[in-house]
Structures are given as structure tokens and as C-alpha cells.
Scaffold this motif. Structure first.
Motif, PDB file in Angstrom:
ATOM      1  N   VAL A   1       0.808  -1.141  -0.095  1.00 27.41           N
ATOM      2  CA  VAL A   1      -0.145  -0.020   0.009  1.00 27.41           C
ATOM      3  C   VAL A   1       1.017   1.426  -0.014  1.00 27.41           C
ATOM      4  N   SER A   2       1.775   1.332   0.773  1.00 29.40           N
ATOM      5  CA  SER A   2       2.870   2.330   0.815  1.00 29.40           C
ATOM      6  C   SER A   2       3.471   2.774  -0.350  1.00 29.40           C
ATOM      7  N   GLN A   3       3.887   1.531  -1.101  1.00 28.11           N
ATOM      8  CA  GLN A   3       4.582   1.765  -2.210  1.00 28.11           C
ATOM      9  C   GLN A   3       3.734   2.110  -3.397  1.00 28.11           C
ATOM     10  N   ARG A   4       2.473   1.789  -3.385  1.00 31.48           N
ATOM     11  CA  ARG A   4       1.474   2.499  -4.450  1.00 31.48           C
ATOM     12  C   ARG A   4       1.549   3.874  -4.100  1.00 31.48           C
ATOM     13  N   ILE A   5       0.975   4.245  -2.917  1.00 36.37           N
ATOM     14  CA  ILE A   5       1.019   5.860  -2.606  1.00 36.37           C
ATOM     15  C   ILE A   5       2.017   6.401  -2.895  1.00 36.37           C
ATOM     16  N   ILE A   6       3.220   5.913  -2.651  1.00 39.59           N
ATOM     17  CA  ILE A   6       4.643   6.993  -2.998  1.00 39.59           C
ATOM     18  C   ILE A   6       4.616   6.905  -4.365  1.00 39.59           C
ATOM     19  N   SER A   7       4.284   6.080  -4.876  1.00 34.55           N
ATOM     20  CA  SER A   7       4.365   6.197  -6.558  1.00 34.55           C
ATOM     21  C   SER A   7       3.090   6.936  -7.032  1.00 34.55           C
ATOM     22  N   ALA A   8       2.171   7.033  -6.604  1.00 36.74           N
ATOM     23  CA  ALA A   8       0.924   7.610  -7.121  1.00 36.74           C
ATOM     24  C   ALA A   8       1.366   9.133  -6.872  1.00 36.74           C
ATOM     25  N   ILE A   9       1.751   9.558  -5.922  1.00 37.55           N
ATOM     26  CA  ILE A   9       2.105  10.826  -5.499  1.00 37.55           C
ATOM     27  C   ILE A   9       3.451  11.465  -5.996  1.00 37.55           C
ATOM     28  N   ASN A  10       4.239  10.819  -6.524  1.00 40.08           N
ATOM     29  CA  ASN A  10       5.517  10.973  -6.832  1.00 40.08           C
ATOM     30  C   ASN A  10       5.530  11.890  -8.058  1.00 40.08           C
ATOM     31  N   PHE A  11       4.932  13.366  -7.775  1.00 38.44           N
ATOM     32  CA  PHE A  11       5.012  14.397  -8.839  1.00 38.44           C
ATOM     33  C   PHE A  11       5.493  15.717  -7.938  1.00 38.44           C
ATOM     34  N   ASP A  12       5.918  16.684  -8.882  1.00 40.15           N
ATOM     35  CA  ASP A  12       6.144  18.038  -8.156  1.00 40.15           C
ATOM     36  C   ASP A  12       5.024  18.596  -7.553  1.00 40.15           C
ATOM     37  N   LYS A  13       5.232  18.771  -6.173  1.00 45.58           N
ATOM     38  CA  LYS A  13       4.008  19.252  -5.391  1.00 45.58           C
ATOM     39  C   LYS A  13       4.087  20.754  -5.573  1.00 45.58           C
ATOM     40  N   ARG A  14       4.947  21.500  -5.980  1.00 48.14           N
ATOM     41  CA  ARG A  14       4.778  22.943  -6.273  1.00 48.14           C
ATOM     42  C   ARG A  14       3.874  23.150  -7.243  1.00 48.14           C
ATOM     43  N   ILE A  15       4.216  22.268  -8.485  1.00 48.61           N
ATOM     44  CA  ILE A  15       3.010  22.389  -9.583  1.00 48.61           C
ATOM     45  C   ILE A  15       1.573  22.111  -9.053  1.00 48.61           C
ATOM     46  N   PHE A  16       1.654  20.972  -8.339  1.00 50.17           N
ATOM     47  CA  PHE A  16       0.271  20.610  -7.794  1.00 50.17           C
ATOM     48  C   PHE A  16      -0.451  21.713  -6.964  1.00 50.17           C
ATOM     49  N   PHE A  17       0.465  22.450  -6.115  1.00 50.08           N
ATOM     50  CA  PHE A  17       0.003  23.533  -5.304  1.00 50.08           C
ATOM     51  C   PHE A  17      -0.565  24.479  -6.139  1.00 50.08           C
ATOM     52  N   ILE A  18       0.190  24.824  -7.098  1.00 51.91           N
ATOM     53  CA  ILE A  18      -0.233  26.048  -7.924  1.00 51.91           C
ATOM     54  C   ILE A  18      -1.713  25.698  -8.787  1.00 51.91           C
ATOM     55  N   LEU A  19      -1.812  24.491  -9.439  1.00 54.37           N
ATOM     56  CA  LEU A  19      -2.922  23.911 -10.046  1.00 54.37           C
ATOM     57  C   LEU A  19      -3.903  23.665  -9.191  1.00 54.37           C
ATOM     58  N   LEU A  20      -3.947  23.246  -7.998  1.00 50.72           N
ATOM     59  CA  LEU A  20      -4.915  23.068  -6.985  1.00 50.72           C
ATOM     60  C   LEU A  20      -5.675  24.590  -6.577  1.00 50.72           C
ATOM     61  N   SER A  21      -4.744  25.300  -6.226  1.00 51.65           N
ATOM     62  CA  SER A  21      -5.023  26.777  -6.063  1.00 51.65           C
ATOM     63  C   SER A  21      -5.962  27.393  -7.059  1.00 51.65           C
ATOM     64  N   LEU A  22      -5.427  27.282  -8.566  1.00 50.46           N
ATOM     65  CA  LEU A  22      -6.079  28.004  -9.541  1.00 50.46           C
ATOM     66  C   LEU A  22      -7.527  27.038  -9.646  1.00 50.46           C
ATOM     67  N   LEU A  23      -7.470  25.876  -9.423  1.00 49.71           N
ATOM     68  CA  LEU A  23      -8.762  25.098  -9.586  1.00 49.71           C
ATOM     69  C   LEU A  23      -9.760  25.529  -8.462  1.00 49.71           C
ATOM     70  N   PHE A  24      -9.415  25.675  -7.284  1.00 45.82           N
ATOM     71  CA  PHE A  24     -10.314  26.366  -6.360  1.00 45.82           C
ATOM     72  C   PHE A  24     -10.798  27.725  -6.512  1.00 45.82           C
ATOM     73  N   ILE A  25      -9.890  28.659  -7.059  1.00 50.35           N
ATOM     74  CA  ILE A  25     -10.196  29.866  -7.473  1.00 50.35           C
ATOM     75  C   ILE A  25     -11.285  29.900  -8.571  1.00 50.35           C
ATOM     76  N   LEU A  26     -10.922  28.830  -9.674  1.00 48.63           N
ATOM     77  CA  LEU A  26     -11.870  29.072 -10.801  1.00 48.63           C
ATOM     78  C   LEU A  26     -13.395  28.504 -10.324  1.00 48.63           C
ATOM     79  N   VAL A  27     -13.319  27.407  -9.588  1.00 51.16           N
ATOM     80  CA  VAL A  27     -14.657  27.086  -9.070  1.00 51.16           C
ATOM     81  C   VAL A  27     -15.370  28.184  -8.241  1.00 51.16           C
ATOM     82  N   ARG A  28     -14.502  28.745  -7.261  1.00 51.13           N
ATOM     83  CA  ARG A  28     -15.319  29.811  -6.602  1.00 51.13           C
ATOM     84  C   ARG A  28     -15.760  30.908  -7.397  1.00 51.13           C
TER      85      ARG A  28
END
Length: 215
Positions: free
Chosen positions: A8-35
Motif C-alpha cells: 500500500v505504501s509503495q503504491r501511494i508513494i508511486s501515485a503521488i510522486n510528482f512536483d508538489k509545487r506545480i500541484f499546489f499552483i494547479l490546486l489553488s487555480l482550480l479552487f479559485i476557478l470554481v469559486r
């Protein structure tokens, strides 16, 4: 000697193995767009909103929403930091070790769960047609206790807690258990205990305080 990662741990680590800075920017933009879309829907529920916008009567409405958009990324960072700290402290208090940085990154990913209720709200009212009232949008929260009762006959001090007690919080807590399990290398039972102590108890304490302090 460090315990090996579970499947389970291996799958989670693999699934979220991406740039968190880009993710944060995209997440913020999505929240702003929906709101932004939800606020536009709310604006249309105001009789004569076009004329009111032209003569400046809705200036405060637009300023408030603009500040809310600006605050969105900071609110995400604040929430993730506080929740990570509480869970990390709870883990430490129970005698378990977990990396705060790894936990913080995981909690940031978990925050995407709370985009879903806002997205559902947007979709529900996007094509709802005429007759939608501002109060209907304001009081709507999908898959929550608030959706099961008539809030108009319930004291306003209970509205926020009833909205906060929803299935998304359940999914969020379960996802946190998997994250703690991954980075603390404890079994799921111990990880669940960490989340209960570090997240659920503070969360329920906050809701209790809100009700008691509400004026």
C-alpha cells in the motif's frame, strides 16, 4: 532497522510522486476557478445585478470576492501546515516517528478532496435555471449533515458544524490514515490512532468551540 514499505505504501508513494509545487499552483487555480463560477452564480441571483454592478452598488461584493481569491493559496498553505503539525505532534506524543516534510506534502495532496464539494456545488447550480435564491447556494453543502435537515429551522450556530460533518471529511481522514501508514511505517491500526489523536480530536474540539463561542 527501518521497516520495509508495504505494498500500500509503495503504491501511494508511486501515485503521488510528482512536483508538489506545480500541484499546489494547479490546486489553488482550480479552487479559485470554481469559486469564481459559484460567485458568478450567486451574483445572478441578485435582482437587477447588472444595473447594480454598473452603478457601483456591488463594489463591496466584488472586493470581498477578489480578496478571497487572493487569500485562497495562503489559506491552503495555512490549513495544510496546521493539520500536518497536529498530526506530527500526535504521532510524536504516541511515540511514533514521522517526517514532517513528507507528511506536509501528503496532506497537501489530500487537500484536493475538498475541491469535490465545491465542484459539486458549482455543477448543481450551474444549470439550475431561474428561481435560485442566494440563501440556497449559501446553505448548500453536498453529502453533509446539513443536507439532511432544514437549516432554516436550526440555530445558525449549528450551520457550520453540520456542513463540516460530511462524507468528504470521512474520505479525508481515511486518506490521512494511509499517508501516516506510508511515512511512519506503522500498521493501519496504529496509523488510525495517530489520525484520531492528531486530526479528528482537534477537528471535533474546534467544532465544539465554535458552537460554544458563537454569538
Amino acid at each position: 532497522m527501518s521497516k520495509p514499505d508495504t505494498q500500500v505504501s509503495q503504491r501511494i508513494i508511486s501515485a503521488i510522486n510528482f512536483d508538489k509545487r506545480i500541484f499546489f499552483i494547479l490546486l489553488s487555480l482550480l479552487f479559485i476557478l470554481v469559486r469564481f463560477v459559484i460567485n458568478d452564480i450567486i451574483l445572478e441571483t441578485i435582482p437587477g445585478h447588472e444595473e447594480l454592478s454598473k452603478d457601483g452598488s456591488l463594489t463591496f461584493f466584488h472586493i470581498f470576492n477578489g480578496l478571497n481569491y487572493i487569500w485562497t493559496p495562503f489559506s491552503i498553505l495555512w490549513k495544510v501546515t496546521v493539520i500536518s503539525f497536529f498530526i506530527w505532534t500526535g504521532s510524536f506524543g504516541l511515540g511514533y516517528k514521522i517526517s514532517y516534510l513528507d507528511l506536509w506534502k501528503f496532506v497537501l495532496v489530500a487537500e484536493a478532496i475538498f475541491l469535490l464539494p465545491e465542484l459539486i456545488t458549482m455543477l448543481v447550480f450551474l444549470n439550475a435555471g431561474q428561481g435560485i435564491q442566494f440563501e440556497q447556494i449559501k446553505q448548500y453543502f453536498p453529502l453533509s449533515l446539513a443536507a439532511l435537515v432544514d437549516l432554516s429551522i436550526i440555530s445558525s450556530k449549528y450551520h457550520y458544524p453540520l456542513k463540516s460533518l460530511n462524507l468528504f471529511e470521512v474520505f479525508y481522514a481515511l486518506f490521512l490514515v494511509l499517508g501516516v501508514h506510508t511515512y511512519s511505517k506503522r500498521n493501519l491500526k496504529e496509523s488510525a490512532l495517530i489520525v484520531i489523536v492528531g486530526y479528528l480530536l482537534p477537528f471535533l474540539s474546534w467544532l465544539t468551540f465554535y458552537v460554544l463561542a458563537y454569538r
